[in-house]
Design an enzyme around this catalytic site. Structure first.
Site, PDB file in Angstrom:
ATOM      1  N   CYS A   1       0.836  -1.200   0.000  1.00  0.00           N
ATOM      2  CA  CYS A   1       0.000   0.000   0.000  1.00  0.00           C
ATOM      3  C   CYS A   1       0.872   1.251   0.000  1.00  0.00           C
ATOM      4  O   CYS A   1       1.740   1.399   0.864  1.00  0.00           O
ATOM      5  CB  CYS A   1      -0.911   0.009   1.226  1.00  0.00           C
ATOM      6  SG  CYS A   1      -1.927   1.496   1.359  1.00  0.00           S
TER       7      CYS A   1
ATOM      8  N   CYS B   1      -1.207   6.805   6.542  1.00  0.00           N
ATOM      9  CA  CYS B   1      -2.301   6.121   7.221  1.00  0.00           C
ATOM     10  C   CYS B   1      -1.772   5.298   8.397  1.00  0.00           C
ATOM     11  O   CYS B   1      -0.757   4.615   8.273  1.00  0.00           O
ATOM     12  CB  CYS B   1      -3.041   5.224   6.236  1.00  0.00           C
ATOM     13  SG  CYS B   1      -4.244   4.117   6.999  1.00  0.00           S
TER      14      CYS B   1
ATOM     15  N   TYR C   1     -20.202 -11.985  27.188  1.00  0.00           N
ATOM     16  CA  TYR C   1     -19.914 -11.046  26.107  1.00  0.00           C
ATOM     17  C   TYR C   1     -20.381 -11.684  24.787  1.00  0.00           C
ATOM     18  O   TYR C   1     -19.623 -11.829  23.836  1.00  0.00           O
ATOM     19  CB  TYR C   1     -18.429 -10.692  26.028  1.00  0.00           C
ATOM     20  CG  TYR C   1     -17.790 -10.355  27.359  1.00  0.00           C
ATOM     21  CD1 TYR C   1     -17.803  -9.051  27.854  1.00  0.00           C
ATOM     22  CD2 TYR C   1     -17.164 -11.343  28.114  1.00  0.00           C
ATOM     23  CE1 TYR C   1     -17.203  -8.745  29.075  1.00  0.00           C
ATOM     24  CE2 TYR C   1     -16.567 -11.048  29.333  1.00  0.00           C
ATOM     25  CZ  TYR C   1     -16.585  -9.743  29.808  1.00  0.00           C
ATOM     26  OH  TYR C   1     -15.990  -9.449  31.011  1.00  0.00           O
TER      27      TYR C   1
ATOM     28  N   ASP D   1     -15.630 -13.910  25.605  1.00  0.00           N
ATOM     29  CA  ASP D   1     -14.990 -13.174  24.514  1.00  0.00           C
ATOM     30  C   ASP D   1     -15.006 -11.695  24.886  1.00  0.00           C
ATOM     31  O   ASP D   1     -15.763 -10.903  24.331  1.00  0.00           O
ATOM     32  CB  ASP D   1     -15.770 -13.427  23.213  1.00  0.00           C
ATOM     33  CG  ASP D   1     -15.106 -12.805  21.996  1.00  0.00           C
ATOM     34  OD1 ASP D   1     -14.021 -12.218  22.134  1.00  0.00           O
ATOM     35  OD2 ASP D   1     -15.694 -12.895  20.897  1.00  0.00           O
TER      36      ASP D   1
ATOM     37  N   CYS E   1      -8.651 -10.787  22.083  1.00  0.00           N
ATOM     38  CA  CYS E   1      -8.118  -9.955  21.006  1.00  0.00           C
ATOM     39  C   CYS E   1      -6.906  -9.151  21.458  1.00  0.00           C
ATOM     40  O   CYS E   1      -6.369  -8.359  20.683  1.00  0.00           O
ATOM     41  CB  CYS E   1      -9.196  -9.022  20.464  1.00  0.00           C
ATOM     42  SG  CYS E   1      -9.921  -7.920  21.703  1.00  0.00           S
TER      43      CYS E   1
END
Length: 438
Positions: free
Chosen positions: A80, A88, A274, A364, A391
């Site tokens: 990119c 970005c 969750y 989660d 995560c």
């Protein structure tokens, strides 16, 4: 250039050797004893870095690698043109091969578990099925809108909008909306969503009306302990701006992994904490059958409304709209701020819908993790298995230590590259009662 305490100040340029990769997407270097968290590089490189900001007391600084003096073997040309210093901030690993990215992420998971949970765990980061090049996968992209109505993506640690042509990790359906080619006067952002079973939609932010509902179809299969294979296929309604896995292969992959680990049985009682719109709860309900029970807890009212609709044909599921800590009666920490000195922690009564015991717990949590109170409540249920979808490796490691305090040991760990080109990694951890624990 030195700052007030003798450290590097913003704008200073230094040549440094990069020694390690840190949680959060930065590599680590040192200059005259001061730590630098450097983006756009990787361990084994020598780079010229420009300081972009300083930490508390200038004990550390953040920097961008603006020139590579000696490159590591894993370095590649970023696919990119918008990836790099001052551009970005969405992708922080485009300069690393996919194999190299996964090795760096695995190292972060191992380091966090070692440092915070005092466990030495060997783990590899696995690709998510359907992802060959690490591009064209993100089905949900929030484009920021500047004062002139142009849509783009934000610079790293900035509110500035970079007017990109299109996002290279965005799914083709997102690209078809051509958000960056249009103007959006008066908006803060545009959410581009490419659901599995419908045309892509562009959601205006802010928008006074209710968000559109999209439908996501999940197919998965997993082995059982008896040698059988379970197949699952179901469509879920979800708010276009609500939570759903952004990689098209992630939901099915995580579902299959979780269900293989819990090996839920007919008649068992399961908790899905969750729960979102009910992905895990639905599969658990199929596994425990009409004689079993599933209690699903989620704080987002819109998500639980969808969960009740998604699971309406599974009466063995009870959906609870509540924060998980509130549902367990765990005190929330007192809020800090002016006039709050001496404030007591907020506490609610334990929900009568939460059972006193459970056979299976799936959780989660958000990026901050579950925390001490919830981990303690989970272990008090004395489930035969706990499966934790994480995560954030640091939050997982902290909660791993807390679950160990409650008598549950880490039995298995898998990690998945559900966010290629970024530092993010998803883990699925399985905990079992520790025979040597309390």
């Amino acid at each position: 250039m030195a700052g007030p305490t003798g450290g590097l100040e913003v704008g200073a340029e230094v040549e440094v050797d990069v020694t390690a990769f840190a949680h959060g997407g930065h590599a680590i270097a040192r200059h005259e004893g001061q730590v630098l968290f450097v983006r756009h590089t990787l361990p084994g490189e020598r780079v010229r870095a420009v300081v972009t900001s300083s930490g508390a007391g200038e004990r550390f600084v953040r920097a961008d690698a603006v020139e590579v003096v000696t490159a590591a073997p894993e370095r590649v040309e970023p696919p990119c043109p918008w990836a790099g210093p001052g551009r970005c901030g969405g992708c922080d690993l485009q300069h690393v091969s996919l194999e190299g990215q996964r090795a760096l992420k695995a190292g972060v998971v191992r380091e966090q578990l070692s440092r915070l949970a005092h466990l030495e765990v060997d783990v590899e980061v696995e690709p998510v099925p359907g992802d060959d090049a690490g591009l064209d996968w993100r089905t949900r992209v929030e484009f920021a809108v500047d004062a002139g109505g142009r849509a783009g993506l934000r610079r790293h640690r900035s509110h500035d909008v970079v007017p990109v042509d299109h996002c290279r990790i965005a799914a083709p359906g997102v690209d078809r909306l051509r958000v960056t080619e249009r103007t959006w006067p008066g908006l803060d952002a545009v959410d581009a969503v490419a659901p599995a079973e419908a045309e892509p939609v562009a959601v205006r932010v802010p928008d006074d009306g209710p968000g559109p509902v999209v439908h996501e179809r999940v197919t998965a299969s997993w082995p059982g302990s008896d040698g059988s294979t379970t197949s699952f296929e179901r469509t879920f309604a979800v708010d276009a701006r609500g939570f759903w896995q952004v990689h098209p292969g992630a939901a099915g992959t995580f579902l299959a992994t979780v269900m293989a680990e819990v090996d839920a049985r007919p008649g068992e009682r399961a908790l899905d904490l969750y729960c979102g719109v009910g992905l895990f709860a639905s599969a658990l309900a199929e596994a425990v059958g009409p004689t079993g029970q599933v209690v699903a807890v989620e704080s987002d009212a819109a998500a639980t409304e969808h969960a009740r609709a998604n699971l309406a044909d599974q009466p063995q599921v009870a959906v609870v709209t509540a924060r998980v800590d509130d549902a367990f009666g765990v005190p929330r920490p007192a809020r800090k701020g002016p006039g709050r000195r001496g404030a007591r922690p907020h506490r609610t009564a334990r929900s009568p819908l939460l059972p006193p015991s459970a056979d299976v717990v799936v959780l989660d949590p958000p990026r901050t993790g579950a925390g001490r109170g919830i981990c303690a409540e989970v272990t008090r249920l004395r489930p035969r298995v706990v499966v934790y979808v994480a995560c954030d490796p640091a939050a997982l490691a902290r909660d791993t230590a807390l679950l160990a305090e409650g008598g549950y040991r880490l039995d298995a760990l898998r990690a998945f590259d559900a966010f290629p080109m970024t530092h993010h990694v998803e883990c699925v951890a399985t905990f079992l009662p520790d025979p040597d624990g309390r």
